[in-house]
Design a protein around this motif. Structure first.
Motif, PDB file in Angstrom:
ATOM      1  N   ALA A  52       0.843  -1.192   0.000  1.00 36.68           N
ATOM      2  CA  ALA A  52       0.000   0.000   0.000  1.00 36.68           C
ATOM      3  C   ALA A  52       0.882   1.246   0.000  1.00 36.68           C
ATOM      4  O   ALA A  52       2.082   1.177   0.271  1.00 36.68           O
ATOM      5  CB  ALA A  52      -0.908   0.004   1.221  1.00 36.68           C
ATOM      6  N   GLU A  53       0.285   2.371  -0.297  1.00 35.67           N
ATOM      7  CA  GLU A  53       0.995   3.646  -0.282  1.00 35.67           C
ATOM      8  C   GLU A  53       1.603   3.883   1.097  1.00 35.67           C
ATOM      9  O   GLU A  53       0.977   3.611   2.118  1.00 35.67           O
ATOM     10  CB  GLU A  53       0.021   4.769  -0.637  1.00 35.67           C
ATOM     11  N   HIS A  54       2.826   4.343   1.141  1.00 31.04           N
ATOM     12  CA  HIS A  54       3.595   4.655   2.351  1.00 31.04           C
ATOM     13  C   HIS A  54       4.040   3.422   3.136  1.00 31.04           C
ATOM     14  O   HIS A  54       4.560   3.566   4.223  1.00 31.04           O
ATOM     15  CB  HIS A  54       2.827   5.592   3.292  1.00 31.04           C
ATOM     16  N   GLU A  55       3.844   2.240   2.602  1.00 35.03           N
ATOM     17  CA  GLU A  55       4.283   1.035   3.305  1.00 35.03           C
ATOM     18  C   GLU A  55       5.753   0.783   3.000  1.00 35.03           C
ATOM     19  O   GLU A  55       6.224   0.975   1.890  1.00 35.03           O
ATOM     20  CB  GLU A  55       3.448  -0.163   2.875  1.00 35.03           C
ATOM     21  N   PHE A  56       6.475   0.331   4.002  1.00 32.03           N
ATOM     22  CA  PHE A  56       7.890   0.022   3.876  1.00 32.03           C
ATOM     23  C   PHE A  56       8.059  -1.491   3.872  1.00 32.03           C
ATOM     24  O   PHE A  56       7.583  -2.169   4.782  1.00 32.03           O
ATOM     25  CB  PHE A  56       8.669   0.641   5.043  1.00 32.03           C
ATOM     26  N   VAL A  57       8.718  -2.027   2.846  1.00 38.00           N
ATOM     27  CA  VAL A  57       8.977  -3.459   2.748  1.00 38.00           C
ATOM     28  C   VAL A  57      10.425  -3.647   2.334  1.00 38.00           C
ATOM     29  O   VAL A  57      10.897  -3.002   1.399  1.00 38.00           O
ATOM     30  CB  VAL A  57       8.057  -4.141   1.709  1.00 38.00           C
ATOM     31  N   ALA A  58      11.137  -4.503   3.040  1.00 35.83           N
ATOM     32  CA  ALA A  58      12.513  -4.854   2.665  1.00 35.83           C
ATOM     33  C   ALA A  58      12.490  -6.238   2.035  1.00 35.83           C
ATOM     34  O   ALA A  58      11.853  -7.159   2.553  1.00 35.83           O
ATOM     35  CB  ALA A  58      13.406  -4.852   3.894  1.00 35.83           C
ATOM     36  N   ILE A  59      13.164  -6.385   0.914  1.00 35.76           N
ATOM     37  CA  ILE A  59      13.282  -7.682   0.253  1.00 35.76           C
ATOM     38  C   ILE A  59      14.658  -8.227   0.605  1.00 35.76           C
ATOM     39  O   ILE A  59      15.673  -7.626   0.266  1.00 35.76           O
ATOM     40  CB  ILE A  59      13.106  -7.548  -1.266  1.00 35.76           C
ATOM     41  N   THR A  60      14.684  -9.352   1.307  1.00 34.68           N
ATOM     42  CA  THR A  60      15.946  -9.934   1.758  1.00 34.68           C
ATOM     43  C   THR A  60      16.065 -11.362   1.261  1.00 34.68           C
ATOM     44  O   THR A  60      15.077 -11.998   0.923  1.00 34.68           O
ATOM     45  CB  THR A  60      16.053  -9.924   3.293  1.00 34.68           C
ATOM     46  N   GLY A  61      17.277 -11.855   1.220  1.00 32.12           N
ATOM     47  CA  GLY A  61      17.526 -13.234   0.826  1.00 32.12           C
ATOM     48  C   GLY A  61      18.983 -13.413   0.474  1.00 32.12           C
ATOM     49  O   GLY A  61      19.729 -12.455   0.283  1.00 32.12           O
TER      50      GLY A  61
END
Length: 75
Positions: A52-61
């Motif tokens: 969603a707008e303003h959501e923070f997500v980190a993609i790790t692996g």
């Protein structure tokens, strides 16, 4: 290897909480690369994600898990 999506938790407060409709939505996204006539490599398999707008997500692996491929598919 596996790609992980990390969102802030109660112990990690975010200044911006998700609001409104999804601005990025993936449903069962997969990407395979053909290495030869008989061999394919799956870089991303059945990934679903909604942001969603303003959501923070980190993609790790781990290295080679498909993080860059996923970002390229998103655009």
């Amino acid at each position: 290897d596996q790609v992980n999506f990390v969102r802030p938790t109660a112990r990690q407060p975010s200044r911006h909480q998700p609001t409104g409709p999804a601005i990025i939505e993936l449903r069962d996204i997969s990407r395979r690369y053909k290495m030869s006539k008989s061999q394919q490599i799956s870089a991303v398999t059945n990934v679903s994600l909604t942001m969603a707008e303003h959501e923070f997500v980190a993609i790790t692996g781990a290295s080679g898990s498909g993080k860059s491929t996923l970002l390229n598919l998103i655009g």
